[in-house]
Write a protein that holds these residues in place. Structure first.
Motif, PDB file in Angstrom:
ATOM      1  N   GLU A 138     -15.350  -7.489 -49.439  1.00 16.96           N
ATOM      2  CA  GLU A 138     -14.079  -7.582 -48.724  1.00 16.96           C
ATOM      3  C   GLU A 138     -14.049  -8.866 -47.913  1.00 16.96           C
ATOM      4  OE1 GLU A 138     -11.207  -4.346 -46.524  1.00 16.96           O
ATOM      5  OE2 GLU A 138     -13.335  -4.331 -45.992  1.00 16.96           O
ATOM      6  N   VAL A 139     -12.860  -9.458 -47.806  1.00 20.36           N
ATOM      7  CA  VAL A 139     -12.646 -10.645 -46.981  1.00 20.36           C
ATOM      8  C   VAL A 139     -11.542 -10.321 -45.981  1.00 20.36           C
ATOM      9  CG1 VAL A 139     -11.966 -13.073 -46.948  1.00 20.36           C
ATOM     10  CG2 VAL A 139     -13.342 -12.198 -48.848  1.00 20.36           C
ATOM     11  N   MET A 140     -11.860 -10.359 -44.682  1.00 22.39           N
ATOM     12  CA  MET A 140     -10.888 -10.071 -43.625  1.00 22.39           C
ATOM     13  C   MET A 140     -10.482 -11.387 -42.980  1.00 22.39           C
ATOM     14  SD  MET A 140     -12.761  -6.742 -41.968  1.00 22.39           S
ATOM     15  CE  MET A 140     -13.928  -5.837 -43.000  1.00 22.39           C
ATOM     16  N   VAL A 141      -9.201 -11.747 -43.135  1.00 25.61           N
ATOM     17  CA  VAL A 141      -8.756 -13.084 -42.771  1.00 25.61           C
ATOM     18  C   VAL A 141      -8.022 -13.102 -41.440  1.00 25.61           C
ATOM     19  CG1 VAL A 141      -8.602 -13.737 -45.203  1.00 25.61           C
ATOM     20  CG2 VAL A 141      -6.560 -12.889 -44.028  1.00 25.61           C
ATOM     21  N   GLN A 142      -7.925 -14.320 -40.865  1.00 23.83           N
ATOM     22  CA  GLN A 142      -7.336 -14.478 -39.535  1.00 23.83           C
ATOM     23  C   GLN A 142      -5.816 -14.508 -39.553  1.00 23.83           C
ATOM     24  OE1 GLN A 142      -8.970 -17.679 -37.211  1.00 23.83           O
ATOM     25  NE2 GLN A 142     -11.007 -17.481 -38.082  1.00 23.83           N
ATOM     26  N   GLU A 143      -5.251 -15.222 -40.519  1.00 24.79           N
ATOM     27  CA  GLU A 143      -3.807 -15.419 -40.563  1.00 24.79           C
ATOM     28  C   GLU A 143      -3.228 -14.842 -41.851  1.00 24.79           C
ATOM     29  OE1 GLU A 143      -2.158 -16.577 -38.092  1.00 24.79           O
ATOM     30  OE2 GLU A 143      -3.670 -17.585 -36.871  1.00 24.79           O
ATOM     31  N   PRO A 144      -1.986 -14.348 -41.830  1.00 25.80           N
ATOM     32  CA  PRO A 144      -1.379 -13.807 -43.052  1.00 25.80           C
ATOM     33  C   PRO A 144      -1.382 -14.790 -44.217  1.00 25.80           C
ATOM     34  CG  PRO A 144      -0.066 -13.218 -41.138  1.00 25.80           C
ATOM     35  CD  PRO A 144      -1.107 -14.180 -40.659  1.00 25.80           C
ATOM     36  N   THR A 187      -6.611  -9.075 -40.842  1.00 20.03           N
ATOM     37  CA  THR A 187      -6.983  -8.281 -39.671  1.00 20.03           C
ATOM     38  C   THR A 187      -6.684  -9.014 -38.372  1.00 20.03           C
ATOM     39  OG1 THR A 187      -9.249  -9.118 -39.920  1.00 20.03           O
ATOM     40  CG2 THR A 187      -8.794  -6.927 -40.805  1.00 20.03           C
ATOM     41  N   GLY A 188      -6.418 -10.335 -38.455  1.00 21.00           N
ATOM     42  CA  GLY A 188      -6.216 -11.124 -37.249  1.00 21.00           C
ATOM     43  C   GLY A 188      -7.501 -11.804 -36.823  1.00 21.00           C
ATOM     44  N   SER A 189      -7.390 -12.660 -35.840  1.00 20.69           N
ATOM     45  CA  SER A 189      -8.563 -13.414 -35.378  1.00 20.69           C
ATOM     46  C   SER A 189      -9.252 -12.712 -34.209  1.00 20.69           C
ATOM     47  CB  SER A 189      -8.140 -14.821 -34.945  1.00 20.69           C
ATOM     48  OG  SER A 189      -9.224 -15.489 -34.333  1.00 20.69           O
ATOM     49  N   ILE A 190     -10.518 -12.457 -34.375  1.00 19.83           N
ATOM     50  CA  ILE A 190     -11.310 -11.865 -33.289  1.00 19.83           C
ATOM     51  C   ILE A 190     -11.379 -12.826 -32.115  1.00 19.83           C
ATOM     52  CG2 ILE A 190     -13.622 -11.060 -32.645  1.00 19.83           C
ATOM     53  CD1 ILE A 190     -13.942 -10.146 -35.578  1.00 19.83           C
ATOM     54  N   LYS A 191     -11.485 -14.107 -32.423  1.00 21.87           N
ATOM     55  CA  LYS A 191     -11.587 -15.107 -31.359  1.00 21.87           C
ATOM     56  C   LYS A 191     -10.335 -15.145 -30.503  1.00 21.87           C
ATOM     57  CE  LYS A 191     -12.968 -19.922 -30.603  1.00 21.87           C
ATOM     58  NZ  LYS A 191     -14.212 -19.605 -29.884  1.00 21.87           N
ATOM     59  N   PHE A 192      -9.173 -14.900 -31.123  1.00 17.82           N
ATOM     60  CA  PHE A 192      -7.922 -14.969 -30.381  1.00 17.82           C
ATOM     61  C   PHE A 192      -7.519 -13.628 -29.775  1.00 17.82           C
ATOM     62  CE2 PHE A 192      -6.598 -18.164 -33.909  1.00 17.82           C
ATOM     63  CZ  PHE A 192      -7.588 -19.030 -33.493  1.00 17.82           C
ATOM     64  N   PHE A 246      -7.132 -26.262 -38.033  1.00 24.05           N
ATOM     65  CA  PHE A 246      -6.482 -25.175 -37.288  1.00 24.05           C
ATOM     66  C   PHE A 246      -4.963 -25.270 -37.456  1.00 24.05           C
ATOM     67  CE2 PHE A 246     -10.504 -26.269 -35.375  1.00 24.05           C
ATOM     68  CZ  PHE A 246     -11.142 -25.040 -35.290  1.00 24.05           C
ATOM     69  N   SER A 247      -4.540 -25.653 -38.651  1.00 22.98           N
ATOM     70  CA  SER A 247      -3.122 -25.927 -38.887  1.00 22.98           C
ATOM     71  C   SER A 247      -2.245 -24.705 -38.627  1.00 22.98           C
ATOM     72  CB  SER A 247      -2.910 -26.441 -40.316  1.00 22.98           C
ATOM     73  OG  SER A 247      -3.435 -25.527 -41.262  1.00 22.98           O
ATOM     74  N   ALA A 248      -2.691 -23.521 -39.055  1.00 25.34           N
ATOM     75  CA  ALA A 248      -1.878 -22.316 -38.856  1.00 25.34           C
ATOM     76  C   ALA A 248      -1.725 -22.010 -37.371  1.00 25.34           C
ATOM     77  CB  ALA A 248      -2.503 -21.132 -39.587  1.00 25.34           C
ATOM     78  N   LEU A 249      -2.817 -22.091 -36.631  1.00 23.45           N
ATOM     79  CA  LEU A 249      -2.782 -21.828 -35.192  1.00 23.45           C
ATOM     80  C   LEU A 249      -1.928 -22.865 -34.472  1.00 23.45           C
ATOM     81  CD1 LEU A 249      -3.723 -20.451 -32.594  1.00 23.45           C
ATOM     82  CD2 LEU A 249      -5.807 -21.822 -32.721  1.00 23.45           C
ATOM     83  N   GLY A 280      -5.933  -6.701 -30.876  1.00 24.75           N
ATOM     84  CA  GLY A 280      -6.449  -5.582 -31.665  1.00 24.75           C
ATOM     85  C   GLY A 280      -7.250  -6.005 -32.879  1.00 24.75           C
ATOM     86  N   ALA A 281      -7.410  -7.308 -33.111  1.00 24.13           N
ATOM     87  CA  ALA A 281      -8.134  -7.778 -34.293  1.00 24.13           C
ATOM     88  C   ALA A 281      -9.584  -7.299 -34.295  1.00 24.13           C
ATOM     89  CB  ALA A 281      -8.086  -9.306 -34.362  1.00 24.13           C
ATOM     90  N   THR A 282     -10.212  -7.288 -33.133  1.00 23.05           N
ATOM     91  CA  THR A 282     -11.613  -6.857 -33.053  1.00 23.05           C
ATOM     92  C   THR A 282     -11.749  -5.394 -33.444  1.00 23.05           C
ATOM     93  OG1 THR A 282     -11.813  -8.388 -31.176  1.00 23.05           O
ATOM     94  CG2 THR A 282     -13.648  -6.884 -31.580  1.00 23.05           C
TER      95      THR A 282
END
Length: 442
Positions: free
Chosen positions: A196-202, A221-226, A378-381, A430-432
């Motif tokens: 499985e790959v859980m990604v930061q951005e859609p 899943t969203g970014s854990i860092k953010f 970090f283009s998406a962010l 809630g990403a974490t």
């Protein structure tokens, strides 16, 4: 058949790559406080005490996860995730591996916070015989790779043993996507082994799917860092750093310009911007936090020729001279707390290098964030922050000076930008917890 051929080529090239990289790796290890005996662990040789700790972890925990995080940034993500995993399922034990001495120091701190539940180790080299030995000793229920560290031999060996391998907080910059697409024939056989790959951005979902992964295996899943939930402001460390500044003769009421994770050449240019700003803002103080602290002596020498009084953070209490104009942070793992004390934050590697550094931490701390034209990684962010007016992107150092001057003259605008930047990251809330839940539902 193709996967076998790819691995064969990889294992033929790997020893040559390691030999070429060895001198630089040894130099970095010595500069960052590493020890020769740590190399044995990287070759898969564990001491009796380490083996005893691993045995005890298996006896006291129903499930053991091997989590790999390369260095300080990835370990910071792993720390948040491990705390959440243990909160959701206390019977989980974690072996956390990292590559750098600074990452190891952070992992050891996590182990102290969760005694008996976390064992920090140095990551093994990805030799086929090394990873097999490590798998036999660590005996994980699953392997979790933080961000984009996919090792061919480890993934293959785990797959053969039926051990799931999951990538968390995964990101794929446009540059990496282009490179992987060009090498798709070589990388696809390895990436398709990932459970499985859980990604930061859609938008990251499509990027990973373009490499041949099954759609069911890639999830946002969203970014854990953010993720502010579960993220703790370093209140005690910030209080300690305020005292350091006071001992250096810097009043807490002074506005602070902080340059974060700077790369070669940026320190001098930002120092010139600072010196020009002081004409209109004489109380302004400068903090420089270079990306690589081993450059600190060189940076101090260069800045010393610019009529700038520079004090290194590690020498504040030894040098009781006149109050400095600039504090040069030459210690690791402290960026977040120093950013917490800043009035304005400038992101490094965005002016004289490509890729940029992560602006999210400063934005989450409620700081106005500025960066240069090169934020490709970090283009998406960056797109989200700029769309919400939660950060400012400038073309060069002259434009940076103008924007900083404006924000210092209009602090209410700086505050609005800071609030907007923090709000822009709320979709990662809630990403974490989401990531931990997916890991535990296997």
């Amino acid at each position: 058949m193709l996967r076998t051929l790819v691995l064969l080529c990889y294992n033929l090239i790997l020893p040559i790559m390691l030999l070429v990289m060895l001198p630089g790796a040894i130099k970095k290890m010595r500069a960052r406080g590493g020890r020769w005996r740590d190399l044995w662990q990287r070759l898969g040789f564990f001491s009796e005490s380490a083996r005893a700790e691993l045995d005890a972890l298996h006896r006291s925990h129903a499930e053991v996860i091997w989590m790999h995080a390369v260095s300080v940034g990835e370990v910071g993500i792993a720390v948040k995730l491990v705390h959440e995993l243990v909160r959701q399922r206390p019977q989980v034990g974690v072996v956390i591996t990292t590559t750098t001495p600074t990452g190891m120091a952070q992992a050891q701190k996590l182990a102290a916070e969760l005694p008996g539940a976390v064992i920090p180790l140095y990551s093994p080299l990805d030799g086929w015989f090394v990873v097999r030995r490590c798998l036999s000793v660590i005996r994980p229920r699953q392997i979790v790779l933080v961000e984009a560290e996919v090792w061919p031999n480890l993934v293959q060996a785990a797959s053969r043993r039926g051990i799931p391998v999951r990538l968390v907080n995964a990101r794929l910059s446009p540059r990496s996507e282009r490179r992987y697409r060009q090498l798709r024939t070589l990388v696809q056989p390895i990436f398709t082994l990932l459970t499985e790959v859980m990604v930061q951005e859609p938008e990251d979902v499509e990027r990973w799917l373009s490499l041949g992964l099954d759609a069911k295996r890639v999830v946002w899943t969203g970014s854990i860092k953010f993720d502010e939930a579960g993220d703790r402001e370093p209140v005690e460390q910030m209080a300690e750093f305020r005292q350091i500044m006071e001992r250096a003769g810097i009043s807490p009421s002074r506005p602070v310009l902080l340059a974060a994770s700077t790369h070669a050449g940026e320190e001098e240019e930002i120092a010139r911007v600072y010196l020009r700003l002081r004409g209109a803002h004489p109380a302004l103080f400068l903090i420089l936090v270079p990306r690589h602290v081993e450059r600190a002596v060189e940076i101090q020498q260069r800045l010393g020729s610019m009529e700038l009084k520079v004090r290194r953070r590690s020498l504040v209490d030894r040098e009781q001279s006149i109050a400095p104009d600039c504090l040069l942070v030459d210690t690791t793992g402290e960026l977040k707390a120093w950013q917490g004390l800043a009035t304005l934050v400038v992101v490094g590697k965005s002016f004289l290098a490509t890729g940029g550094q992560n602006p999210a931490e400063a934005a989450m701390l409620g700081k106005p964030v500025l960066f240069g034209p090169h934020m490709e990684n970090f283009s998406a962010l960056v797109r989200v922050l700029l769309m919400r007016q939660g950060a400012a992107q400038v073309a060069d150092f002259a434009a940076l000076q103008g924007r900083l001057d404006h924000l210092l003259r209009h602090p209410q605008e700086a505050q609005i930008m800071a609030q907007a930047g923090r709000a822009a990251l709320r979709n990662h809330e809630g990403a974490t917890a989401r990531t931990a839940s997916r890991l535990l539902r296997q």
